[in-house]
Motif scaffolding. Structure first.
Motif, short mmCIF file in Angstrom:
data_model
loop_
_atom_site.label_atom_id
_atom_site.label_comp_id
_atom_site.label_asym_id
_atom_site.label_seq_id
_atom_site.Cartn_x
_atom_site.Cartn_y
_atom_site.Cartn_z
N ARG A 103 27.72 35.93 46.73
CA ARG A 103 28.29 35.85 45.39
C ARG A 103 27.35 36.46 44.36
NH1 ARG A 103 30.12 30.98 47.70
NH2 ARG A 103 32.36 31.09 48.09
N LYS A 140 31.48 39.58 53.81
CA LYS A 140 32.08 40.85 54.21
C LYS A 140 31.14 42.02 53.91
CE LYS A 140 36.17 39.19 55.39
NZ LYS A 140 36.68 39.25 56.78
N VAL A 147 32.45 39.27 44.43
CA VAL A 147 32.36 38.59 45.72
C VAL A 147 32.83 37.15 45.53
CG1 VAL A 147 30.88 37.97 47.64
CG2 VAL A 147 30.43 40.08 46.36
N LEU A 148 33.91 36.82 46.18
CA LEU A 148 34.49 35.47 46.03
C LEU A 148 33.87 34.46 46.99
CD1 LEU A 148 38.22 36.52 45.67
CD2 LEU A 148 36.58 36.02 43.86
N THR A 157 35.93 41.25 47.22
CA THR A 157 35.72 40.96 48.63
C THR A 157 35.33 39.49 48.79
OG1 THR A 157 34.59 41.75 50.64
CG2 THR A 157 33.25 41.49 48.65
N GLU A 158 35.31 39.06 50.02
CA GLU A 158 34.93 37.68 50.31
C GLU A 158 33.48 37.63 50.78
OE1 GLU A 158 39.28 35.93 51.72
OE2 GLU A 158 37.75 36.41 53.20
N LYS A 159 32.87 36.54 50.51
CA LYS A 159 31.49 36.30 50.93
C LYS A 159 31.35 36.57 52.42
CE LYS A 159 28.04 32.55 50.87
NZ LYS A 159 27.86 32.44 52.32
N SER A 180 27.73 40.12 43.02
CA SER A 180 28.76 40.49 42.04
C SER A 180 28.10 41.13 40.83
CB SER A 180 29.55 39.25 41.60
OG SER A 180 30.27 38.71 42.69
#
Lengths: 116, 115
Positions: free
Chosen positions: B84, B17, B114-115, B13-15, B87
């Motif tokens: 992040r 979210k 988490v990207l 997922t993205e930071k 993660s």
């Protein structure tokens, strides 16, 4: 709070030989449980062996045995006749016997490599 | 019988979210636990359910983390505004009744990135 320490990040052993993994813990409680869990690359934690603190006799499960020294707060795992399938991360864990404190407290693990 | 199952196996997922992680315990187990395992570390306790209620949530790191178990079986761990640092592998375990003598059986975990 309880703490669990595993001072050997990595260990290796020749197949069919014996290896001992170390674990120490700190607690002020007199009644508790200690565990060794195995975590292969599949990530699933598998119970290897458990020890009740009130029992003086060391637990044994087939090729796995422990050396439980309550006064020294030491709980080592001995693996005899090591097999390739024993390769994994091994975690020592503590659990209080008090009701309402059922969580496991883990050490940082020891990666065991079996040399064919 | 079937063991503890967790879905998804991996989640990217993205930071910022929101994510939900699901745990299906062993049938009949009333106790359910969530742990988080960061890279190179042992699992760390997050929360423990006895039936539908959270008996101990002392391990939740902050109010972005929340877990439910509405019918006393399946549990969902919810993370808002992911960072992040979230993660990790999230492990779920269940036991018969949560007594100190009961073995905790673990699922294979969900790896959250988490990207």
């Amino acid at each position: 709070a309880q703490t669990v320490t595993q001072s050997q990040p990595e260990m290796s052993v020749q197949e069919a030989e014996t290896v001992t993994l170390s674990c120490t813990y700190d607690t002020s409680e007199s009644d508790y449980y200690l565990f060794w869990y195995k975590q292969p690359p599949s990530r699933q934690m598998i119970l290897v062996i458990r020890q009740e603190a009130y029992k003086q006799q060391n637990a044994t499960e087939n090729r796995f045995s422990v050396n439980f020294q309550k006064a020294a707060k030491s709980f080592s795992l001995k693996i005899s006749d090591s097999q390739l399938g024993d390769a994994a991360m091994y975690f020592c864990a503590y659990r209080s016997a008090l009701i309402g404190n059922e969580k496991l407290t883990f050490g940082t693990g020891t990666r065991l490599t079996i040399i064919p | 019988g079937a063991g503890v199952s967790q879905t998804p196996s991996n989640k990217v997922t993205e930071k910022g979210k929101y994510v939900e992680l699901r745990c299906d315990p062993i049938s009949g187990h009333t106790a359910l636990y969530w742990y988080r395992q960061s890279l190179g570390q042992g699992p760390e306790f997050l929360i423990y359910f006895q039936g539908t209620g959270a008996a101990d949530d002392s391990g939740l790191p902050n109010d972005r983390f929340f877990a439910v178990r509405p019918e006393g079986s399946v549990s969902t761990l919810k993370i808002q505004r992911t960072e992040r640092g979230d993660s990790a592998v999230y492990l779920c375990a269940s036991s018969t009744a949560g007594r100190s003598t009961d073995t905790q059986y673990f699922g294979p975990g969900t790896r959250l990135t988490v990207l």
